[in-house]
Enzyme design. Structure first.
Site, PDB file in Angstrom:
ATOM      1  N   ARG A 270       0.873  -1.190   0.000  1.00 20.85           N
ATOM      2  CA  ARG A 270       0.000   0.000   0.000  1.00 20.85           C
ATOM      3  C   ARG A 270       0.903   1.232   0.000  1.00 20.85           C
ATOM      4  O   ARG A 270       1.463   1.588   1.024  1.00 20.85           O
ATOM      5  CB  ARG A 270      -0.867  -0.036   1.267  1.00 20.85           C
ATOM      6  CG  ARG A 270      -2.064   0.899   1.237  1.00 20.85           C
ATOM      7  CD  ARG A 270      -2.633   1.073   2.637  1.00 20.85           C
ATOM      8  NE  ARG A 270      -1.794   1.947   3.432  1.00 20.85           N
ATOM      9  CZ  ARG A 270      -1.738   1.957   4.766  1.00 20.85           C
ATOM     10  NH1 ARG A 270      -2.478   1.143   5.487  1.00 20.85           N
ATOM     11  NH2 ARG A 270      -0.930   2.792   5.408  1.00 20.85           N
ATOM     12  N   HIS A 274      -3.800   4.627   4.460  1.00 15.90           N
ATOM     13  CA  HIS A 274      -4.956   3.722   4.430  1.00 15.90           C
ATOM     14  C   HIS A 274      -6.112   4.376   3.676  1.00 15.90           C
ATOM     15  O   HIS A 274      -6.762   3.742   2.852  1.00 15.90           O
ATOM     16  CB  HIS A 274      -5.385   3.371   5.853  1.00 15.90           C
ATOM     17  CG  HIS A 274      -6.676   2.644   5.906  1.00 15.90           C
ATOM     18  ND1 HIS A 274      -6.782   1.320   5.531  1.00 15.90           N
ATOM     19  CD2 HIS A 274      -7.935   3.058   6.227  1.00 15.90           C
ATOM     20  CE1 HIS A 274      -8.057   0.947   5.639  1.00 15.90           C
ATOM     21  NE2 HIS A 274      -8.767   1.985   6.051  1.00 15.90           N
ATOM     22  N   TYR A 283       3.394   6.004  11.547  1.00 18.71           N
ATOM     23  CA  TYR A 283       3.727   4.614  11.928  1.00 18.71           C
ATOM     24  C   TYR A 283       4.570   3.857  10.899  1.00 18.71           C
ATOM     25  O   TYR A 283       5.100   2.811  11.190  1.00 18.71           O
ATOM     26  CB  TYR A 283       2.438   3.821  12.213  1.00 18.71           C
ATOM     27  CG  TYR A 283       1.459   3.802  11.038  1.00 18.71           C
ATOM     28  CD1 TYR A 283       1.605   2.899   9.994  1.00 18.71           C
ATOM     29  CD2 TYR A 283       0.392   4.700  10.986  1.00 18.71           C
ATOM     30  CE1 TYR A 283       0.706   2.891   8.930  1.00 18.71           C
ATOM     31  CE2 TYR A 283      -0.499   4.706   9.925  1.00 18.71           C
ATOM     32  CZ  TYR A 283      -0.335   3.792   8.898  1.00 18.71           C
ATOM     33  OH  TYR A 283      -1.197   3.790   7.843  1.00 18.71           O
TER      34      TYR A 283
HETATM   35  C1  LIG Z   1     -15.112  -5.298  11.682  1.00 19.31           C
HETATM   36  C2  LIG Z   1     -14.297  -4.066  11.474  1.00 19.31           C
HETATM   37  N1  LIG Z   1     -13.318  -3.766  12.331  1.00 19.31           N
HETATM   38  C3  LIG Z   1     -12.542  -2.667  12.133  1.00 19.31           C
HETATM   39  C4  LIG Z   1     -12.779  -1.852  11.065  1.00 19.31           C
HETATM   40  C5  LIG Z   1     -11.899  -0.620  10.813  1.00 19.31           C
HETATM   41  N2  LIG Z   1     -11.036  -0.915   9.657  1.00 19.31           N
HETATM   42  C6  LIG Z   1     -11.341  -0.441   8.444  1.00 19.31           C
HETATM   43  S1  LIG Z   1     -10.227  -0.942   7.309  1.00 19.31           S
HETATM   44  C7  LIG Z   1      -9.307  -1.753   8.449  1.00 19.31           C
HETATM   45  C8  LIG Z   1      -8.040  -2.451   8.071  1.00 19.31           C
HETATM   46  C9  LIG Z   1      -8.201  -3.504   7.036  1.00 19.31           C
HETATM   47  O1  LIG Z   1      -6.942  -3.914   6.589  1.00 19.31           O
HETATM   48  P1  LIG Z   1      -6.779  -4.961   5.441  1.00 19.31           P
HETATM   49  O2  LIG Z   1      -7.793  -6.039   5.605  1.00 19.31           O
HETATM   50  O3  LIG Z   1      -5.352  -5.383   5.391  1.00 19.31           O
HETATM   51  O4  LIG Z   1      -7.184  -4.153   4.119  1.00 19.31           O
HETATM   52  P2  LIG Z   1      -6.440  -2.916   3.453  1.00 19.31           P
HETATM   53  O5  LIG Z   1      -7.067  -1.678   4.030  1.00 19.31           O
HETATM   54  O6  LIG Z   1      -4.986  -3.001   3.782  1.00 19.31           O
HETATM   55  O7  LIG Z   1      -6.696  -3.009   2.002  1.00 19.31           O
HETATM   56  C10 LIG Z   1      -9.882  -1.649   9.701  1.00 19.31           C
HETATM   57  C11 LIG Z   1      -9.318  -2.255  10.942  1.00 19.31           C
HETATM   58  C12 LIG Z   1     -13.828  -2.185  10.184  1.00 19.31           C
HETATM   59  N3  LIG Z   1     -14.110  -1.466   9.094  1.00 19.31           N
HETATM   60  N4  LIG Z   1     -14.547  -3.309  10.399  1.00 19.31           N
END
Ligand SMILES: Cc1ncc(C[n+]2csc(CCOP(=O)(O)OP(=O)(O)O)c2C)c(N)n1
Ligand SMILES: [Mg+2]
Length: 374
Positions: A270, A274, A283
Site C-alpha cells: 500500500r 490507508h 507509523y
Molecule cells: C469489523 C471491522 N473492524 C474494524 C474496522 C476498521 N477498519 C477499516 S479498514 C481496516 C483495516 C483492514 O486492513 P486490510 O484487511 O489489510 O485491508 P487494506 O485496508 O490493507 O486493504 C480496519 C481495521 C472495520 N471497518 N470493520
C-alpha cells in the site's frame, strides 16, 4: 519483522512466489497468460486511469470538495489483473479499494463520481461513504465496510451459482487484515466444504491501517492458511500483472470445473495512506517505500509495452489528457447536481411507510431549514 511474510527484495526472489514478468521484459512461459498486445495495452490504460483518478480524488478531498477517498496506489496490478481474469457473468465482491476494477468492468465514470459526491444521482443516495458504490449491471456487489463481511457474501453467491448452474463465479477481494476476521474463517471453510466457484483474493499490502503484517498473523504466509480449509493456496507477485492474470484465471477455471475455491495471496504494498483520513508517517518507516517504488506495477507494464514498440510518450500524454478531461467533466456534472432530497431519508425501506414515519416526515419537511451547503 517477519521476512517470510514480506515480499522478498528483487535481489532475493523466492521460488514460492509466482511471477511471470522477468527483468529483461520477457515472460516466463510457465506463467505467461498469453495476452495479446491489445489486451496488455487495455490493461495498462486501465491501470493508469485508476492511478490518475486516485491522485485527483485525493486532491478533491484535500480541497474539501469530497469527504473521503480510499485508494489503490501501488496495488493496481493485483486489483485489475484479477478482475480481468474473470468473466462477464461473474460477480465481484470488493473490499473498498477496488474502484478501478469496477470502471474496467464498465461502471460509468459519472456513476462513480456521483457516488464520491453523494449527490441525488448517487445510486445509494449519499447514504454510504464515498467509494462505496454498487452496480448490478457490471457484477459489482455493494461494498460492506465491516472488514471481512464480503467473504461470506461472495461464498454465498458462489454457492447459489453452483446450485442454479449459472456458470458464474465470484471473486472476492480482501486485505491481509481481513484474514483475522471471523468471516474469513466462516467463508473460507464453507467454500472449501461445498466446493463453491469462488476466487479468494487476499491483497497482502503489508498493512491493516497501522497494523503491520507481522502483527496480523503467526503464520509465515497468508496463503498457507488455505491448508486448514483443504483448499489450494497460491502466492503471487501482486505487482506483476501477467502473473496475477495467470493465477486468477487458473483459480477461476478450477472453480468452474467443480473443484472448489482457491486462496490467492497477492503480495503487494500500500503505497499511500490507508485512506484520506490516515497519515502513515505516524507509523510507517520511511525507508519501506523505495524498494516497492522500484517494483511499481504500472511502470513494469509500460516497460514491457515499450520494449515491444507498443507504447510511447505521445500515447502516454494523450491518455493522461483524455483521463483528465473525462474526470473534470464528470466532477463538474457531479458538483452541479443537487444533494439527495431531504425526504429521501424516509424512502427505500418500507413499501408503505408506517404512520409514525409519515408523521416524522411531515414534521421534518414543515420545520425550519438551514440553507444547503452542498
Ligand atoms: C469489523 C471491522 N473492524 C474494524 C474496522 C476498521 N477498519 C477499516 S479498514 C481496516 C483495516 C483492514 O486492513 P486490510 O484487511 O489489510 O485491508 P487494506 O485496508 O490493507 O486493504 C480496519 C481495521 C472495520 N471497518 N470493520
Ligand atoms: Mg492490508
Amino acid at each position: 519483522m517477519n521476512p517470510q511474510v514480506r515480499t522478498p527484495s528483487p535481489s532475493s526472489p523466492s521460488s514460492e512466489i509466482v511471477s511471470a514478468l522477468r527483468p529483461d521484459g520477457t515472460l516466463d512461459p510457465q506463467h505467461d497468460p498469453g495476452l495479446s498486445d491489445q489486451e496488455v495495452e487495455f490493461l495498462y490504460r486501465q491501470m493508469v486511469t485508476t492511478r490518475q483518478m486516485d491522485e485527483r480524488l485525493v486532491m478533491l478531498q484535500r480541497q474539501g470538495r469530497i469527504g473521503f477517498h480510499v485508494g489503490s496506489l501501488g496495488e493496481e496490478a493485483a486489483i485489475l489483473g484479477s478482475a480481468f481474469a474473470m468473466q462477464k457473468q461473474d460477480f465481484l465482491f470488493p473490499c473498498y479499494r477496488e474502484f478501478g476494477a469496477a470502471l474496467m468492468r464498465g461502471l460509468p465514470l459519472q456513476h462513480f463520481i456521483d457516488n464520491m459526491f453523494g449527490n441525488a444521482n448517487d445510486t445509494v443516495q449519499g447514504r454510504q461513504m464515498p467509494n462505496h458504490t454498487t452496480c448490478r449491471e457490471v457484477g459489482w456487489c455493494s461494498i460492506s465496510s465491516p472488514v471481512g463481511t464480503q467473504i461470506t457474501q461472495a461464498v454465498g453467491f458462489a454457492w447459489a451459482a453452483k446450485i442454479k448452474k449459472t456458470n458464474a463465479s465470484a471473486l472476492v477481494y480482501f486485505g491481509d487484515g481481513a484474514t483475522s476476521s471471523s468471516d474469513f474463517h466462516s467463508g473460507v471453510n464453507f467454500a472449501g466444504v461445498f466446493k463453491v466457484p469462488c476466487v479468494l483474493l487476499c491483497r497482502n499490502n503489508g498493512w491493516a491501517i497501522s497494523v503491520p503484517v507481522e502483527r496480523q498473523t503467526a503464520t509465515k504466509t497468508f496463503a498457507e492458511k488455505a491448508a486448514a480449509y483443504g483448499i489450494p493456496g497460491v502466492r503471487v507477485d501482486g505487482n506483476d500483472l501477467f502473473a496475477v492474470v495467470d493465477v486468477t484465471r487458473k483459480a477461476r477455471e478450477r472453480g468452474e470445473r467443480g473443484e472448489g475455491p482457491t486462496l490467492i495471496e497477492a503480495i503487494t504494498y500500500r503505497m499511500g495512506g490507508h485512506s484520506t483520513s490516515d497519515d502513515p508517517k505516524a507509523y510507517r518507516p520511511a525507508d519501506q517505500l523505495a524498494p516497492w517504488a522500484d517494483r511499481d506495477p504500472i511502470e513494469r507494464v509500460r516497460d514491457y509495452l515499450s520494449r515491444r514498440g507498443a507504447w510511447d510518450e505521445a500515447r502516454e500524454s494523450a491518455l493522461v489528457a483524455d483521463i483528465d478531461a473525462r474526470f473534470r467533466e464528470a466532477v463538474s456534472i457531479a458538483e452541479r447536481t443537487p444533494a439527495p432530497p431531504l425526504e429521501s431519508i424516509f424512502s427505500d425501506v418500507y413499501e408503505t411507510a408506517p404512520w409514525h414515519l409519515v408523521e416524522q416526515r411531515q414534521q421534518l419537511l414543515s420545520g425550519p431549514r438551514a440553507p444547503s451547503s452542498h
